[in-house]
Design a protein around this motif. Structure first.
Motif, PDB file in Angstrom:
ATOM      1  N   SER A  36       0.838  -1.209   0.000  1.00 29.40           N
ATOM      2  CA  SER A  36       0.000   0.000   0.000  1.00 29.40           C
ATOM      3  C   SER A  36       0.868   1.252   0.000  1.00 29.40           C
ATOM      4  O   SER A  36       2.068   1.189   0.322  1.00 29.40           O
ATOM      5  N   GLY A  37       0.236   2.375  -0.304  1.00 27.65           N
ATOM      6  CA  GLY A  37       0.917   3.660  -0.185  1.00 27.65           C
ATOM      7  C   GLY A  37       1.228   3.974   1.271  1.00 27.65           C
ATOM      8  O   GLY A  37       2.256   4.569   1.596  1.00 27.65           O
ATOM      9  N   THR A  38       0.319   3.575   2.145  1.00 28.12           N
ATOM     10  CA  THR A  38       0.536   3.790   3.579  1.00 28.12           C
ATOM     11  C   THR A  38       1.804   3.072   4.036  1.00 28.12           C
ATOM     12  O   THR A  38       2.614   3.630   4.783  1.00 28.12           O
ATOM     13  N   THR A  85      -4.976  16.764   3.541  1.00 29.18           N
ATOM     14  CA  THR A  85      -4.629  15.499   2.893  1.00 29.18           C
ATOM     15  C   THR A  85      -5.497  14.392   3.446  1.00 29.18           C
ATOM     16  O   THR A  85      -6.314  14.595   4.345  1.00 29.18           O
ATOM     17  N   ALA A 129      -3.834   8.929   5.627  1.00 32.93           N
ATOM     18  CA  ALA A 129      -2.698   8.006   5.481  1.00 32.93           C
ATOM     19  C   ALA A 129      -1.372   8.741   5.329  1.00 32.93           C
ATOM     20  O   ALA A 129      -0.311   8.151   5.532  1.00 32.93           O
ATOM     21  N   ASP A 168       4.579  12.726  -0.972  1.00 32.24           N
ATOM     22  CA  ASP A 168       3.380  11.900  -1.059  1.00 32.24           C
ATOM     23  C   ASP A 168       2.697  12.151  -2.402  1.00 32.24           C
ATOM     24  O   ASP A 168       1.885  13.070  -2.545  1.00 32.24           O
ATOM     25  N   ALA A 185       0.782   9.917  -3.863  1.00 33.60           N
ATOM     26  CA  ALA A 185      -0.205   8.828  -3.950  1.00 33.60           C
ATOM     27  C   ALA A 185      -1.326   9.149  -4.939  1.00 33.60           C
ATOM     28  O   ALA A 185      -1.877   8.253  -5.570  1.00 33.60           O
ATOM     29  N   GLU A 186      -1.658  10.444  -5.048  1.00 33.34           N
ATOM     30  CA  GLU A 186      -2.765  10.833  -5.931  1.00 33.34           C
ATOM     31  C   GLU A 186      -2.259  11.390  -7.261  1.00 33.34           C
ATOM     32  O   GLU A 186      -3.049  11.821  -8.084  1.00 33.34           O
ATOM     33  N   SER A 213       0.499   5.247  -4.768  1.00 31.15           N
ATOM     34  CA  SER A 213      -0.544   4.320  -4.312  1.00 31.15           C
ATOM     35  C   SER A 213      -1.303   3.762  -5.503  1.00 31.15           C
ATOM     36  O   SER A 213      -1.548   4.470  -6.480  1.00 31.15           O
ATOM     37  N   ASN A 224      -4.254   1.992  -4.788  1.00 30.61           N
ATOM     38  CA  ASN A 224      -5.518   1.622  -4.154  1.00 30.61           C
ATOM     39  C   ASN A 224      -6.639   1.698  -5.206  1.00 30.61           C
ATOM     40  O   ASN A 224      -6.465   2.322  -6.254  1.00 30.61           O
ATOM     41  N   LYS A 228      -7.540   5.094  -6.916  1.00 30.46           N
ATOM     42  CA  LYS A 228      -6.515   5.961  -7.490  1.00 30.46           C
ATOM     43  C   LYS A 228      -6.551   5.911  -9.029  1.00 30.46           C
ATOM     44  O   LYS A 228      -7.329   5.158  -9.610  1.00 30.46           O
ATOM     45  N   GLY A 282      -2.265  -1.531  -3.346  1.00 31.44           N
ATOM     46  CA  GLY A 282      -0.814  -1.568  -3.484  1.00 31.44           C
ATOM     47  C   GLY A 282      -0.222  -0.184  -3.422  1.00 31.44           C
ATOM     48  O   GLY A 282      -0.946   0.816  -3.386  1.00 31.44           O
TER      49      GLY A 282
HETATM   50  C1  LIG Z   1      -4.468   7.013  -1.021  1.00 19.51           C
HETATM   51  C2  LIG Z   1      -3.511   7.889  -0.316  1.00 19.51           C
HETATM   52  C3  LIG Z   1      -2.508   7.375   0.523  1.00 19.51           C
HETATM   53  C4  LIG Z   1      -2.444   5.946   0.947  1.00 19.51           C
HETATM   54  O1  LIG Z   1      -2.378   5.022  -0.041  1.00 19.51           O
HETATM   55  P1  LIG Z   1      -2.970   3.534   0.208  1.00 19.51           P
HETATM   56  O2  LIG Z   1      -2.410   2.775  -0.934  1.00 19.51           O
HETATM   57  O3  LIG Z   1      -4.450   3.657   0.184  1.00 19.51           O
HETATM   58  O4  LIG Z   1      -2.454   3.061   1.525  1.00 19.51           O
HETATM   59  C5  LIG Z   1      -1.598   8.250   1.062  1.00 19.51           C
HETATM   60  N1  LIG Z   1      -1.654   9.568   0.821  1.00 19.51           N
HETATM   61  C6  LIG Z   1      -2.612  10.103   0.048  1.00 19.51           C
HETATM   62  C7  LIG Z   1      -2.595  11.571  -0.199  1.00 19.51           C
HETATM   63  C8  LIG Z   1      -3.580   9.291  -0.538  1.00 19.51           C
HETATM   64  O5  LIG Z   1      -4.547   9.833  -1.286  1.00 19.51           O
END
Ligand SMILES: *Cc1c(COP(=O)(O)O)cnc(C)c1O
Length: 365
Positions: free
Chosen positions: A46-48, A72, A75, A150, A152-153, A174, A176, A179, A186
Motif C-alpha cells: 500500500s501507499g501507507t 490530505t 494516510a 506523497d 499517492a494521488e 498508491s 488503491n 486511485k 498496493g
Molecule cells: C491514497 C492515499 C494514501 C495511501 O495510499 P494507500 O495505498 O491507500 O495506503 C496516502 N496519501 C494520500 C494523499 C492518498 O490519497
C-alpha cells in the motif's frame, strides 16, 4: 481495467507464481522507475506502507517531529504516529491547495525552538495537483531536512516537466482501488538511493537476514506486493497516459460548463505544472453564489444517486490529530468548508455528464 491486465494475471497463474514477489513485481518496479524518471522502485502492499517504511528509513522515532501537509488524506499522517513521532501540520496555499512554504518555514522554526530538527517533511500533491516543490525543496535544503513526497494521488502529474514523486529523497505512490491506476491494493516507494530502496524491500519482507535459516537482526514488516497484484499493475501502466487524458477531459468538461458561474473556482494549475486531474475539485463561495453552497449541491446530487464529496478534512481539525502543532491560517479550513470533488471516474460517459449537469446547473438558474 485496460486490457492487458488479464493477460499478465493469467501468466502469473499459468506459471503458478502466486506468491509474493516474482517476475511481475520486478517488471512493475522497472515500469514505475522508468515512468517516473527515478532509478529505483519498491512495490509494496500500500501507499501507507510506503510512507511508513520511508519514515523508518529516515530513523523517525518516538517524539521526533515530522512536518506534514494538513490538507490530505489521513494516510499521509498516520504512519508518523505508528513511529511514535509528533506530526506538525502545515496549512495550504491558495495557488495549488498544497503545503504553504511560508507556513512550512514557521513550522521548521518552531521545531528548532524546541531544539529538534524535524526528521522529515511530507508535502502532498492533492488530487494530482503538484505542490510548490521548488519552494519546499529550497527550505528542505536550507535546513537539511529530507522530503518524503506523497504522490499517492499524482501518478502521471508533472512539475517543471518532471514526474511527481521524483523530487523528494523518497517518493510515495498508491495503487488503491480509487486511485488513477490500481492493482486492487498496493503502493510503491521510489527514489534514486539504491541503498534506501533495497532496505525498503528488505524491511517489507520481514527483515530476513541473508542466512539459510530464519535469522532476524531487525524488526520487519509484511509490506511487499504480490506477483498477482503486480501483474494487474503492469497492465495498468499501459493505460496510465490514457487515464490521465480521460481525467483531464472530465475536468475540461466541468470547466467549460461551470467556470463562469458566480462563486465557482476550480483547483488552479500553475504554468509549470501538469495535473493528472485525478479528481475534479472546486470551491463554491456562498457569498458570491447567492447562497448556493457545497453541501446543498452535494445533497441534491446524492438524491439522484450521483456521488460527490467534500474535500479532505484537514488533519489539524481531526479529533485524532487536533492536539498536535499547526502552522498557517484558514486556507485548508476554507477549502474543506466550501470544496467539492465532482464525479471523476475515468469511464464517465456523455450520458453521465448530461445527468450530472441536469441536476447541477439549475442551482445557478
Ligand atoms: C491514497 C492515499 C494514501 C495511501 O495510499 P494507500 O495505498 O491507500 O495506503 C496516502 N496519501 C494520500 C494523499 C492518498 O490519497
Amino acid at each position: 481495467m485496460g486490457g492487458k491486465e488479464e493477460v499478465y494475471v493469467k501468466e502469473a497463474f499459468d506459471t503458478n507464481w502466486i506468491a509474493p514477489l516474482g517476475p511481475h513485481v520486478d517488471q512493475f518496479e522497472k515500469d514505475l522507475a522508468t515512468f517516473t524518471g527515478t532509478q529505483y522502485a519498491a512495490a509494496l502492499s500500500s501507499g501507507t506502507a510506503a510512507i511508513h517504511l520511508a519514515l523508518i528509513m529516515l530513523n523517525v522515532s518516538t517524539d521526533d517531529f515530522v512536518i506534514c501537509q494538513s490538507m490530505t488524506f489521513s494516510a499521509s499522517a498516520n504512519p508518523i504516529r505508528y513511529q511514535g513521532a509528533i506530526p506538525v501540520f502545515v496549512d495550504s496555499e491558495a495557488d495549488t491547495w498544497n503545503m504553504d512554504p511560508n507556513a512550512l518555514e514557521d513550522a521548521i522554526k518552531f521545531c528548532l525552538s524546541k531544539n529538534k530538527l524535524p526528521k522529515a517533511i511530507i508535502p502532498v500533491h492533492l488530487y494530482g495537483m503538484p505542490a510548490k516543490m521548488e519552494e519546499i525543496l529550497a527550505l528542505a535544503n536550507k535546513y537539511q531536512i529530507p522530503v518524503i513526497e506523497d504522490a499517492a494521488e499524482a501518478l502521471g502529474s508533472t512539475y517543471n516537466g518532471k514526474a511527481c514523486g521524483s523530487f523528494g529523497q523518497l517518493g510515495v505512490l498508491s495503487f488503491n482501488g480509487n486511485k488513477i491506476i490500481t492493482t486492487s491494493g498496493g503502493g510503491a516507494l521510489i527514489g534514486n538511493d539504491a541503498a534506501a530502496i533495497q532496505k525498503a524491500r528488505f524491511l517489507a519482507t520481514q527483515a530476513r537476514d541473508h542466512a539459510p535459516h530464519y535469522q532476524h537482526s531487525e524488526i520487519g514488516y509484511n509490506y511487499r506486493m504480490s506477483n498477482v497484484c503486480a501483474a494487474i499493475g503492469r497492465g495498468q501502466m499501459e493505460v496510465l497516459d490514457q487515464r490521465v487524458a480521460q481525467r483531464r477531459s472530465n475536468f475540461d468538461r466541468y470547466k467549460i460548463a461551470l467556470q463562469a458561474l458566480p462563486g465557482v473556482e476550480f483547483q488552479p494549475e500553475l504554468g509549470n505544472s501538469f495535473s493528472n486531474r485525478w479528481l475534479t475539485s472546486l470551491t463554491i463561495d456562498p457569498k458570491a453564489s447567492h447562497g448556493i453552497d457545497r453541501e446543498k449541491i452535494r445533497l441534491a446530487l446524492e438524491k439522484e444517486n450521483i456521488e460527490s464529496r467534500p474535500l479532505w478534512k484537514p488533519m489539524h481539525l481531526q479529533p485524532v490529530f487536533q492536539s498536535y502543532p499547526y502552522f498557517g491560517g484558514k486556507i485548508s479550513e476554507n477549502l474543506f468548508e466550501n470544496g467539492l470533488c465532482l464525479p471523476s471516474g475515468s469511464n464517465l460517459s456523455n450520458e453521465d455528464f448530461e445527468r450530472i449537469f441536469q441536476f447541477l446547473l439549475p442551482f445557478w438558474q
